[in-house]
Write an enzyme that holds these catalytic residues in place. Sequence first.
Site, mmCIF file in Angstrom:
data_model
loop_
_atom_site.group_PDB
_atom_site.id
_atom_site.type_symbol
_atom_site.label_atom_id
_atom_site.label_comp_id
_atom_site.label_asym_id
_atom_site.label_seq_id
_atom_site.Cartn_x
_atom_site.Cartn_y
_atom_site.Cartn_z
ATOM 1 N N TYR A 1 -15.605 97.112 36.405
ATOM 2 C CA TYR A 1 -17.277 97.372 36.325
ATOM 3 C C TYR A 1 -17.719 98.271 37.281
ATOM 4 O O TYR A 1 -18.912 98.716 36.999
ATOM 5 C CB TYR A 1 -17.904 96.014 36.804
ATOM 6 C CG TYR A 1 -17.671 94.904 35.953
ATOM 7 C CD1 TYR A 1 -16.912 94.922 34.718
ATOM 8 C CD2 TYR A 1 -18.004 93.574 36.154
ATOM 9 C CE1 TYR A 1 -16.659 93.672 33.831
ATOM 10 C CE2 TYR A 1 -17.908 92.420 35.651
ATOM 11 C CZ TYR A 1 -17.204 92.596 34.357
ATOM 12 O OH TYR A 1 -16.853 91.308 33.572
ATOM 13 N N HIS B 1 -7.765 90.763 34.086
ATOM 14 C CA HIS B 1 -9.016 90.955 33.225
ATOM 15 C C HIS B 1 -8.652 90.959 31.567
ATOM 16 O O HIS B 1 -9.332 90.326 30.936
ATOM 17 C CB HIS B 1 -9.681 92.620 33.420
ATOM 18 C CG HIS B 1 -10.864 92.471 32.996
ATOM 19 N ND1 HIS B 1 -11.798 93.439 33.714
ATOM 20 C CD2 HIS B 1 -11.734 91.758 32.326
ATOM 21 C CE1 HIS B 1 -13.075 93.390 33.200
ATOM 22 N NE2 HIS B 1 -12.934 92.183 32.274
#
Length: 289
Positions: A55, A113
Site C-alpha cells: 500500500y 498478501h
Amino acid sequence: MMTGILQEHFTLANDVEIPKIGFGTWMIEDDDKAAQAVREAIEVGYRHIDTAEAYGNEAGVGEGVRSSGLDRKEVFVTTKLRAEYKDYEGARQAIDDSLRTLNLGYIDLMIIHSPKPWAKFGEDEHYFAGNLEAWKALEEAHEAGKIRAIGVSNFEQVDLRNIIDNSETLPAVDQVLAHIGNTPFELMDYARQHNILVEAYSPFGHGDMLHNVEVQRIAERNQVSVTQLAVRYLLQLGLLPLPKASSTEHMRQNADVDFVIGDEDMTQLRNITKQQYSDANRQFPVYQS
C-alpha cells in the site's frame, strides 16, 4: 468512547485477541493522509488497523498509531508481506523492513498478501514452494517475538492445504474478498475446520454494492444503510470485516451495527450470488473472477 462492536474481539488459534472490525487503509498512499486517517479511526474507537507493504503507507500508519495518544498494546496492527516475495531471504528482509517502517516495536499480525505474485494472479501456478519459504520466514519472526500472529490473504483451499500439510504453524487468518454477492462459503467452511479466522476485505464490493437494488431494499427494511447491512452480514457469518471510510461520519456509521439481520433477510442475502463490478474495479485481479 468505544461502544458496541468496536469493543468486541475474536480469539485467534494462538489465543491472541483481534478486534472484530478493522479499519482498512488500501489506496491511502500518502503517509500524511494515512496517519490522519488512522488517528481519526482510533478517535472514533477503532482498535484494529490494516495496512500492507504494497500500500505504500506503512510509515503513515505507524505514525498515526504512535501519535494517537494510546498505548501501543491497545491498537492491533496488521500488515502484509508483498505478494512477490516467494523466497525465504527476500521474505525475511521484507519482514524486517516492515518492522522498521511501521516503527511500532512489533507487528500484531503479518500475512502473505497473495499466494501468487499479482502479475501472475490469473495463472495456474500456485507457487507452493515459494509460499512455504515465505511462511518459514514468518514463522521465525513469530518465534522471535517480532510478530504476534501470522496468516495469509487471498489463499484458496489448495493454497491453505499447502501450508497446513507442510508447516508446524497454521495460518491464524485468511483475508479474502468477501461481501454480499460474493461470499466464499466453501472456503469459509474449510477455514473454520482448521480454526482459521476469515477476514473480509472490500466488504462493500469496492463501492459497487451500494447500487445493488436488492441489497438496498433489505437495508431499508432493516432501517440501516447498505454499508451497515454489509458489515453486519459478515459479522453474523463469523467473518471479520475491514471497511474503509473517507470521513469520520462514515467510520462511525460502519461500526454502528448493533442490530440483528433476521433469518429471512440473511437467507436472501446469502443467496445473492453475483455482484457486478464496475469497469474501473476490474483492473484489480481480485475483482476479475
